[in-house]
Design a protein around this motif. Structure first.
Motif, short mmCIF file in Angstrom:
data_model
loop_
_atom_site.label_atom_id
_atom_site.label_comp_id
_atom_site.label_asym_id
_atom_site.label_seq_id
_atom_site.Cartn_x
_atom_site.Cartn_y
_atom_site.Cartn_z
N ASN A 24 1.62 -3.38 -0.90
CA ASN A 24 0.33 -3.02 -1.50
C ASN A 24 -0.08 -1.61 -1.08
OD1 ASN A 24 -0.73 -5.73 -2.73
ND2 ASN A 24 0.16 -6.25 -0.74
N PRO A 25 0.58 -0.58 -1.63
CA PRO A 25 0.24 0.79 -1.27
C PRO A 25 -1.25 1.05 -1.49
CG PRO A 25 2.21 0.73 -2.64
CD PRO A 25 1.64 -0.66 -2.63
N GLY A 26 -1.86 1.68 -0.53
CA GLY A 26 -3.28 1.99 -0.63
C GLY A 26 -4.18 0.98 0.07
N LEU A 27 -3.64 -0.19 0.39
CA LEU A 27 -4.43 -1.20 1.11
C LEU A 27 -4.57 -0.75 2.56
CD1 LEU A 27 -5.62 -4.08 0.54
CD2 LEU A 27 -3.55 -4.98 1.61
N ASP A 28 -5.77 -0.88 3.12
CA ASP A 28 -5.92 -0.44 4.51
C ASP A 28 -5.47 -1.54 5.47
OD1 ASP A 28 -8.28 -1.98 5.59
OD2 ASP A 28 -9.32 -0.94 3.97
N ALA A 29 -5.12 -1.13 6.68
CA ALA A 29 -4.55 -2.03 7.68
C ALA A 29 -5.51 -3.16 8.05
CB ALA A 29 -4.14 -1.25 8.92
N ASP A 30 -6.81 -2.88 8.12
CA ASP A 30 -7.78 -3.93 8.45
C ASP A 30 -7.78 -5.03 7.39
OD1 ASP A 30 -8.53 -2.70 10.82
OD2 ASP A 30 -10.28 -1.70 9.92
N MET A 31 -7.74 -4.64 6.12
CA MET A 31 -7.71 -5.63 5.04
C MET A 31 -6.41 -6.43 5.08
SD MET A 31 -9.10 -7.29 2.61
CE MET A 31 -10.57 -6.37 2.17
N ALA A 32 -5.29 -5.75 5.34
CA ALA A 32 -4.01 -6.46 5.43
C ALA A 32 -4.04 -7.49 6.55
CB ALA A 32 -2.87 -5.47 5.65
N GLU A 33 -4.63 -7.14 7.67
CA GLU A 33 -4.74 -8.09 8.78
C GLU A 33 -5.63 -9.27 8.40
OE1 GLU A 33 -5.61 -8.28 13.56
OE2 GLU A 33 -6.14 -6.45 12.47
N ARG A 34 -6.73 -9.02 7.73
CA ARG A 34 -7.61 -10.11 7.28
C ARG A 34 -6.86 -11.05 6.33
NH1 ARG A 34 -12.67 -7.33 4.74
NH2 ARG A 34 -13.18 -9.49 4.19
N ILE A 35 -6.08 -10.47 5.43
CA ILE A 35 -5.31 -11.27 4.47
C ILE A 35 -4.29 -12.14 5.20
CG2 ILE A 35 -3.57 -11.11 2.64
CD1 ILE A 35 -5.19 -8.64 1.59
N VAL A 36 -3.60 -11.59 6.17
CA VAL A 36 -2.62 -12.36 6.95
C VAL A 36 -3.33 -13.45 7.74
CG1 VAL A 36 -0.95 -12.24 8.85
CG2 VAL A 36 -0.88 -10.54 7.01
N ASN A 37 -4.44 -13.13 8.35
CA ASN A 37 -5.19 -14.14 9.10
C ASN A 37 -5.57 -15.32 8.20
OD1 ASN A 37 -5.11 -12.71 11.48
ND2 ASN A 37 -7.19 -11.89 11.28
N GLU A 38 -6.03 -15.01 7.00
CA GLU A 38 -6.46 -16.08 6.09
C GLU A 38 -5.26 -16.89 5.62
OE1 GLU A 38 -10.31 -17.48 5.13
OE2 GLU A 38 -9.56 -15.98 6.50
N ALA A 39 -4.11 -16.25 5.44
CA ALA A 39 -2.90 -16.97 5.05
C ALA A 39 -2.46 -17.93 6.15
CB ALA A 39 -1.79 -15.97 4.72
N ILE A 40 -2.59 -17.50 7.39
CA ILE A 40 -2.25 -18.39 8.52
C ILE A 40 -3.22 -19.56 8.54
CG2 ILE A 40 -2.13 -18.56 11.04
CD1 ILE A 40 -1.26 -15.54 10.99
N LYS A 41 -4.50 -19.31 8.38
CA LYS A 41 -5.49 -20.39 8.35
C LYS A 41 -5.18 -21.36 7.21
CE LYS A 41 -9.16 -17.22 9.75
NZ LYS A 41 -10.44 -16.61 9.27
N PHE A 42 -4.82 -20.82 6.06
CA PHE A 42 -4.46 -21.65 4.92
C PHE A 42 -3.28 -22.55 5.28
CE2 PHE A 42 -1.60 -22.08 1.23
CZ PHE A 42 -2.38 -22.92 0.44
N THR A 43 -2.26 -21.99 5.91
CA THR A 43 -1.08 -22.77 6.31
C THR A 43 -1.46 -23.87 7.28
OG1 THR A 43 0.28 -20.79 5.97
CG2 THR A 43 1.28 -22.59 7.21
N VAL A 44 -2.34 -23.56 8.22
CA VAL A 44 -2.81 -24.56 9.18
C VAL A 44 -3.52 -25.70 8.44
CG1 VAL A 44 -4.44 -25.00 11.08
CG2 VAL A 44 -2.99 -22.95 11.12
N ALA A 45 -4.40 -25.35 7.52
CA ALA A 45 -5.14 -26.38 6.78
C ALA A 45 -4.18 -27.24 5.96
CB ALA A 45 -6.19 -25.73 5.88
N CYS A 46 -3.19 -26.62 5.33
CA CYS A 46 -2.21 -27.39 4.55
C CYS A 46 -1.45 -28.37 5.44
CB CYS A 46 -1.22 -26.46 3.88
SG CYS A 46 -1.91 -25.53 2.50
N ALA A 47 -1.07 -27.92 6.63
CA ALA A 47 -0.34 -28.79 7.55
C ALA A 47 -1.21 -29.94 8.04
CB ALA A 47 0.19 -27.98 8.72
#
Length: 156
Positions: A24-47
């Motif tokens: 995602n060229p142009g995406l800032d690092a803080d937003m990328a980290e937030r996106i990854v955090n939410e993906a991990i939370k999503f995975t936890v909830a699915c499990a």
């Protein structure tokens, strides 16, 4: 409240965040980290709630894709959660969008003890946070009884 960053070691997290940034060229690092955090939370909830019919937003799906690409990291995360969370991509179809599914997913994330980053749970057509992810998740069975991969998980 659990610390989502504790679920992946720092170098592993950095690698997944880098994948989001590279895709995602142009995406800032803080937003990328937030996106990854939410993906991990999503995975936890699915499990934790395998029959709950959970679904990521398009933005969260971007982080989930990046996480899955790091196969060893993803397997270790799922092993630690006690359940492998599968992913079945399908092209987006706004007519299938059910806002209740995103709401239910956020509620289940909150039940795991995490705070939900509401700004990342946008409807599929909302492109205010532009990401490369273009898939949604289809029902695994012919009767359409489930609307996302989280009900199609099994033990490791």
């Amino acid at each position: 409240m659990p610390d989502v960053s504790a679920l992946l070691e720092k170098p592993q997290r950095a690698g997944v965040i880098r994948t989001v940034l590279d895709n995602n060229p142009g995406l800032d690092a803080d937003m990328a980290e937030r996106i990854v955090n939410e993906a991990i939370k999503f995975t936890v909830a699915c499990a934790q709630f395998p029959g709950a019919r959970l679904r990521p937003s398009r933005v969260v799906d971007e982080g989930w894709h990046a996480l899955i690409l790091h196969t060893r990291v993803y397997k270790e995360l799922c092993d630690g959660l006690g359940r492998f969370v599968h992913h079945t991509p399908e092209s987006p179809n706004p007519s299938r969008h059910n806002p209740g599914e995103l709401t239910r997913t956020q509620e289940k994330i909150a039940e795991t003890g995490f705070t939900v980053d509401d700004a990342l749970w946008l409807a599929p057509a909302d492109e205010s946070i532009p990401v490369a992810a273009t898939c949604e998740h289809s029902p695994p069975g012919p009767n359409g009884s489930c609307t996302g991969d989280c009900s199609n998980t099994g033990p490791n």
